[in-house]
Design a protein around this motif. Sequence first.
Motif, PDB file in Angstrom:
ATOM      1  N   VAL A  84       0.847  -1.195   0.000  1.00 30.17           N
ATOM      2  CA  VAL A  84       0.000   0.000   0.000  1.00 30.17           C
ATOM      3  C   VAL A  84       0.886   1.249   0.000  1.00 30.17           C
ATOM      4  O   VAL A  84       0.633   2.200  -0.741  1.00 30.17           O
ATOM      5  CB  VAL A  84      -0.969   0.013   1.205  1.00 30.17           C
ATOM      6  N   ALA A  85       1.952   1.221   0.802  1.00 32.41           N
ATOM      7  CA  ALA A  85       2.882   2.351   0.843  1.00 32.41           C
ATOM      8  C   ALA A  85       3.526   2.583  -0.520  1.00 32.41           C
ATOM      9  O   ALA A  85       3.680   3.728  -0.953  1.00 32.41           O
ATOM     10  CB  ALA A  85       3.956   2.110   1.904  1.00 32.41           C
ATOM     11  N   GLU A  86       3.865   1.501  -1.215  1.00 32.74           N
ATOM     12  CA  GLU A  86       4.428   1.627  -2.566  1.00 32.74           C
ATOM     13  C   GLU A  86       3.447   2.326  -3.496  1.00 32.74           C
ATOM     14  O   GLU A  86       3.822   3.215  -4.253  1.00 32.74           O
ATOM     15  CB  GLU A  86       4.726   0.239  -3.149  1.00 32.74           C
ATOM     16  N   MET A  87       2.200   1.882  -3.471  1.00 26.33           N
ATOM     17  CA  MET A  87       1.185   2.446  -4.360  1.00 26.33           C
ATOM     18  C   MET A  87       0.868   3.893  -3.989  1.00 26.33           C
ATOM     19  O   MET A  87       0.687   4.731  -4.853  1.00 26.33           O
ATOM     20  CB  MET A  87      -0.097   1.624  -4.321  1.00 26.33           C
ATOM     21  N   TYR A  88       0.812   4.166  -2.699  1.00 23.27           N
ATOM     22  CA  TYR A  88       0.492   5.512  -2.236  1.00 23.27           C
ATOM     23  C   TYR A  88       1.688   6.451  -2.391  1.00 23.27           C
ATOM     24  O   TYR A  88       1.539   7.655  -2.573  1.00 23.27           O
ATOM     25  CB  TYR A  88       0.011   5.472  -0.779  1.00 23.27           C
ATOM     26  N   GLY A  89       2.892   5.879  -2.292  1.00 22.38           N
ATOM     27  CA  GLY A  89       4.098   6.685  -2.429  1.00 22.38           C
ATOM     28  C   GLY A  89       4.685   7.162  -1.121  1.00 22.38           C
ATOM     29  O   GLY A  89       5.622   7.958  -1.105  1.00 22.38           O
ATOM     30  N   GLU A  90       4.139   6.655  -0.005  1.00 26.71           N
ATOM     31  CA  GLU A  90       4.614   7.093   1.310  1.00 26.71           C
ATOM     32  C   GLU A  90       4.150   6.102   2.368  1.00 26.71           C
ATOM     33  O   GLU A  90       3.044   5.587   2.305  1.00 26.71           O
ATOM     34  CB  GLU A  90       4.027   8.479   1.617  1.00 26.71           C
ATOM     35  N   ASP A  91       5.014   5.839   3.345  1.00 32.94           N
ATOM     36  CA  ASP A  91       4.655   4.992   4.475  1.00 32.94           C
ATOM     37  C   ASP A  91       4.016   5.871   5.541  1.00 32.94           C
ATOM     38  O   ASP A  91       4.644   6.808   6.039  1.00 32.94           O
ATOM     39  CB  ASP A  91       5.909   4.305   5.028  1.00 32.94           C
ATOM     40  N   MET A  92       2.776   5.578   5.892  1.00 32.91           N
ATOM     41  CA  MET A  92       2.039   6.403   6.851  1.00 32.91           C
ATOM     42  C   MET A  92       2.083   5.843   8.274  1.00 32.91           C
ATOM     43  O   MET A  92       1.389   6.342   9.151  1.00 32.91           O
ATOM     44  CB  MET A  92       0.586   6.547   6.393  1.00 32.91           C
ATOM     45  N   THR A  93       2.910   4.835   8.533  1.00 33.48           N
ATOM     46  CA  THR A  93       2.998   4.265   9.881  1.00 33.48           C
ATOM     47  C   THR A  93       3.280   5.374  10.897  1.00 33.48           C
ATOM     48  O   THR A  93       4.164   6.193  10.700  1.00 33.48           O
ATOM     49  CB  THR A  93       4.104   3.198   9.948  1.00 33.48           C
TER      50      THR A  93
END
Length: 196
Positions: free
Chosen positions: A105-114
């Motif tokens: 999901v982070a790859e697709m979104y372009g950012e890790d939101m953790t």
Amino acid sequence: MSDRLVMQPLVDALLADNREVLDRHMTERGASLVDLVWQPDATLCPEPQLHHALAYWHEIRGDRPMPLASDISPFNLRPALGYVLLIDVEDDGWDGRFRLYGTRVAEMYGEDMTGRRVSEIDNNNYATQLFRAIYRVVALRGAPVFSHHRPPPHVSVTAWKRLILPLANAEGAVCRFLSVNLPGAWRPVQPAEIAR
């Protein structure tokens, strides 16, 4: 305007199963809500990641309305892991904080939101507001939901399918969401004004 004032009509529409308000919220911004189903079954979730997460959630909840958050084992979610979000409920379900943000999901979104809040996604735009409203209603109902939406042309994926499964604390209140988010195919983006 407070974001709760924007989200309250969406929450009310979700509680009343009024798709008209939800559809209008999306279509006015070039997006569409394809499907929104409470208490989904396996036929709505044939993709292996969604199917596995739903089956696992039912297995560990047993006779309870929902499983405890402490029952969740990432090891048992392995088939879905890159697509799994674990979101701690904040502000009575009006917002949440990402405990885990799947790598795919982070790859697709372009950012890790953790570690960040749901309201921080895309500057709390129209889609974020809709999904925050959905999380709020999942917290109120304690029931799982499946959604499928198509973003506007300036977004680089054709669709998102999302399964949101509530998890309880020891007192039985929803304290966390287990969400599996599957992106559609990549596509070339078309210029557009930022949707609000």
